[in-house]
Design a protein around this motif. Sequence first.
Motif, short mmCIF file in Angstrom:
data_model
loop_
_atom_site.label_atom_id
_atom_site.label_comp_id
_atom_site.label_asym_id
_atom_site.label_seq_id
_atom_site.Cartn_x
_atom_site.Cartn_y
_atom_site.Cartn_z
N TYR A 1 38.73 42.01 29.12
CA TYR A 1 39.30 41.11 30.13
C TYR A 1 39.51 39.68 29.64
CZ TYR A 1 38.78 44.84 33.50
OH TYR A 1 38.90 46.03 34.17
N TYR A 2 38.69 39.20 28.72
CA TYR A 2 38.89 37.85 28.23
C TYR A 2 39.95 37.80 27.13
CZ TYR A 2 34.72 36.38 30.83
OH TYR A 2 33.81 36.10 31.82
N LEU A 3 39.81 38.69 26.13
CA LEU A 3 40.82 38.72 25.07
C LEU A 3 42.16 39.22 25.60
CD1 LEU A 3 38.83 39.99 21.94
CD2 LEU A 3 39.38 37.64 22.62
N GLY A 4 42.13 40.07 26.60
CA GLY A 4 43.37 40.58 27.20
C GLY A 4 43.60 40.02 28.58
N SER A 5 43.25 38.75 28.76
CA SER A 5 43.30 38.14 30.11
C SER A 5 44.70 38.17 30.73
CB SER A 5 42.79 36.69 30.05
OG SER A 5 43.56 35.92 29.14
N GLU A 6 45.72 37.95 29.90
CA GLU A 6 47.08 37.91 30.45
C GLU A 6 47.52 39.28 30.98
OE1 GLU A 6 46.23 36.88 27.49
OE2 GLU A 6 46.73 34.74 27.30
N PHE A 7 46.90 40.34 30.47
CA PHE A 7 47.30 41.68 30.88
C PHE A 7 46.37 42.30 31.91
CE2 PHE A 7 48.81 41.14 26.46
CZ PHE A 7 50.16 41.25 26.69
N SER B 1 46.65 30.62 34.34
CA SER B 1 46.73 31.04 32.94
C SER B 1 45.50 31.86 32.57
CB SER B 1 46.82 29.81 32.04
OG SER B 1 45.61 29.06 32.10
N GLY B 2 45.58 32.54 31.44
CA GLY B 2 44.46 33.34 30.97
C GLY B 2 43.19 32.52 30.76
N PRO B 3 43.27 31.37 30.03
CA PRO B 3 42.07 30.56 29.83
C PRO B 3 41.44 30.08 31.13
CG PRO B 3 43.75 29.95 28.24
CD PRO B 3 44.40 30.89 29.21
N VAL B 4 42.27 29.71 32.09
CA VAL B 4 41.73 29.27 33.39
C VAL B 4 41.01 30.42 34.08
CG1 VAL B 4 42.36 28.51 35.72
CG2 VAL B 4 43.41 27.42 33.73
N ALA B 5 41.58 31.61 34.01
CA ALA B 5 40.95 32.78 34.63
C ALA B 5 39.60 33.06 33.98
CB ALA B 5 41.87 33.99 34.50
N VAL B 6 39.53 32.93 32.66
CA VAL B 6 38.26 33.15 31.95
C VAL B 6 37.21 32.13 32.40
CG1 VAL B 6 37.13 33.11 29.69
CG2 VAL B 6 39.34 34.25 29.96
N LEU B 7 37.61 30.88 32.52
CA LEU B 7 36.68 29.84 32.97
C LEU B 7 36.19 30.12 34.39
CD1 LEU B 7 38.37 26.58 31.60
CD2 LEU B 7 36.28 27.68 30.79
N ILE B 8 37.08 30.59 35.26
CA ILE B 8 36.69 30.94 36.62
C ILE B 8 35.68 32.08 36.58
CG2 ILE B 8 37.49 31.95 38.79
CD1 ILE B 8 40.11 30.43 38.40
N SER B 9 35.93 33.06 35.72
CA SER B 9 35.03 34.20 35.58
C SER B 9 33.63 33.73 35.17
CB SER B 9 35.57 35.18 34.54
OG SER B 9 34.62 36.15 34.19
N LEU B 10 33.56 32.92 34.11
CA LEU B 10 32.27 32.44 33.62
C LEU B 10 31.55 31.59 34.66
CD1 LEU B 10 33.34 31.48 29.98
CD2 LEU B 10 31.85 33.39 30.63
N SER C 1 43.35 40.15 39.20
CA SER C 1 44.01 41.42 39.50
C SER C 1 43.03 42.32 40.25
CB SER C 1 44.45 42.10 38.20
OG SER C 1 43.32 42.51 37.45
N GLY C 2 43.53 43.32 40.94
CA GLY C 2 42.65 44.18 41.73
C GLY C 2 41.57 44.84 40.89
N ARG C 3 41.96 45.36 39.74
CA ARG C 3 41.00 46.03 38.87
C ARG C 3 39.93 45.04 38.37
NH1 ARG C 3 43.18 49.80 34.07
NH2 ARG C 3 44.51 50.28 35.83
N ALA C 4 40.38 43.87 37.95
CA ALA C 4 39.44 42.86 37.45
C ALA C 4 38.54 42.33 38.56
CB ALA C 4 40.21 41.70 36.82
N ALA C 5 39.08 42.25 39.78
CA ALA C 5 38.28 41.74 40.90
C ALA C 5 37.10 42.66 41.18
CB ALA C 5 39.15 41.62 42.14
N MET C 6 37.34 43.95 41.23
CA MET C 6 36.27 44.90 41.52
C MET C 6 35.25 44.91 40.38
SD MET C 6 35.36 46.99 43.98
CE MET C 6 36.63 47.91 44.86
N LEU C 7 35.72 44.89 39.15
CA LEU C 7 34.80 44.91 38.02
C LEU C 7 33.98 43.62 37.98
CD1 LEU C 7 35.03 46.41 34.65
CD2 LEU C 7 34.63 43.95 34.66
N HIS C 8 34.61 42.48 38.29
CA HIS C 8 33.88 41.22 38.29
C HIS C 8 32.81 41.18 39.37
CE1 HIS C 8 36.42 39.34 35.29
NE2 HIS C 8 35.62 38.28 35.35
N LEU C 9 33.06 41.82 40.47
CA LEU C 9 32.03 41.88 41.51
C LEU C 9 30.81 42.64 40.99
CD1 LEU C 9 31.34 41.08 44.38
CD2 LEU C 9 32.38 43.21 45.17
N GLY C 10 31.06 43.69 40.21
CA GLY C 10 29.96 44.41 39.58
C GLY C 10 29.25 43.54 38.56
N ALA C 11 30.01 42.77 37.76
CA ALA C 11 29.42 41.89 36.76
C ALA C 11 28.63 40.77 37.43
CB ALA C 11 30.52 41.31 35.87
#
Length: 406
Positions: free
Chosen positions: A101-107, A118-127, A172-182
Motif C-alpha cells: 500500500y505504501y510503495l503502490g499508494s497510487e494504485f 497524492s500517494g505521499p499524503v495518503a501514506v502520512l495519513i496512514s502513519l 480506497s475501499g480495499r485500503a480502508a478496510m485493511l487499515h481498520l484492521g491495521a
Amino acid sequence: MYDFAAMGAWLEFAVRWVHVITAIAWIGSSFYFIALDLGLHRDRNLSSGADGEEWQVHGGGFYHIQKYLVAPEKMPDDLVWFKWESYSTWLSGFALLFLVYYLGSEFYLVDPAVADISGPVAVLISLASLAFGWVAYDQICKSKFGDDNTRLMIALYIILVGIAYFYTHVFSGRAAMLHLGAFTATIMSANVFFIIMPNQRIVVSDLKAGRVPDAKYGKIAKQRSTHNNYLTLPVIFMMLSNHYPLAFSTQYTWIIASLVFLMGVTIRHYFNTIHARKGNPTWTWLATVLLFLLVMWLSTAPMFRADEPEEATGPALKYAQADGFDQVHDIVLGRCSMCHAAEPAWEGLHWPPKGVRLETEHQIARQARAIYLQAGLGHAMPPSNLTYMEPEERAAIIAWYDAATQ
C-alpha cells in the motif's frame, strides 16, 4: 534482465507468509491463556499459594497448571515469556502494508473518486492514524474513565466506528478496510509492547529484589489482554476482506466494519463464558447470525462506482503510453472485461472479481502489474483459460509491460 515485478511479488508472498505464521502463533497463545485464566479452579486452598489451578490433557500427557494472582514467592529460573509472537506479527504486517500500500499508494491506497490526495499524503495519513489510535486508546485507558471496563469498551467501539467512517472517506475501499484492521492490530501489539511486558518486568524486578510486587500491574496487564481477546476476530476479518469486494466496495463499508466488531464481541463472549463455566449463552450465536445477515444485506447494496477517467492519468499514464498498449487494451477487453466489469457479462457473476474492473484505458493501465503477473508471466488469468487467451497474447502483455518499465 531480472524480473523485478516477479521478485516483488515473491517478496510480498514471503512477508505475507511470515505474517500469517506469526499471527497464528500470537492468536493461538492469546486464546489459550484467556481460556486458561477463565477456567482456573479458584475455590481450592492450594499449598503453593497459587490463585487457581487446572488439569489439562493434550498430546497423550497430563498438565497441571497453576496461576499466581501476583507472583510466586521466588523468581523461577526458567521463566518463559510470550512476546515474540505479537512483535513479529505487527512487524511483518507493517512490512506488508509498506510493500503493497505504501510503495503502490497510487494504485492501492488512493482513490481519486474518494479523496483527491497524492500517494505521499495518503501514506502520512496512514502513519498518523495508526499512531493516533494507540495514543488515544492508551490515554483513555489510563484515565479515570477507563476504570470502568464496560464504559471503556463502549468508548473504544465508538472510536473504531469513527475511524471506520474516516478511512472510507480518505482511502480506497480495499485500503480502508485493511487499515481498520491495521489500526486495531497496532493497538493490540502496542498493548503488549508498552503495557503488558513492562508491567511483567516490574513484577520480575520486584521479585529479584525481594520486594512484594504490586497487584495493580497484573490487573492493568489483564485488562489490556482482555481487550486484545475481543479485538482479534474482527482484525482477522479486516485482513481477509481485501479478497471480497462485497466487504469493501459498497457505500456501507464503514457500517459493515462496525457490525463486524460487534460480531467479534458476541463470538468471544460465548467462548469466554463457556471457559469460565458460567453457563451456555447460545443467544450469542443468534445475535451473531442476525448481525451477519445484516452485513450480507448491506453488502448487496449497489457497488460503489468510482467515476474514473476513460483515459489514463497519473502513474498509470506511462503504461498507457508504452509500446504495445493498444494491442494489450484489445486483448484485455476481449479476454478479461466480460468478468472484470461494473456489470459482468459472465453468467453467475454479479460483481467484478476482487472489485477489479478492466473496461477503460485508465483501469487497464492501473492494473498493469497485476495483468502482467497473472495473465502474462503466469497463467492464473483467465481462470482455467476460459476465454482462450493465446500464447501470443500473453507474450504481447509481457512485451508491453517490459517496454513500460524499461
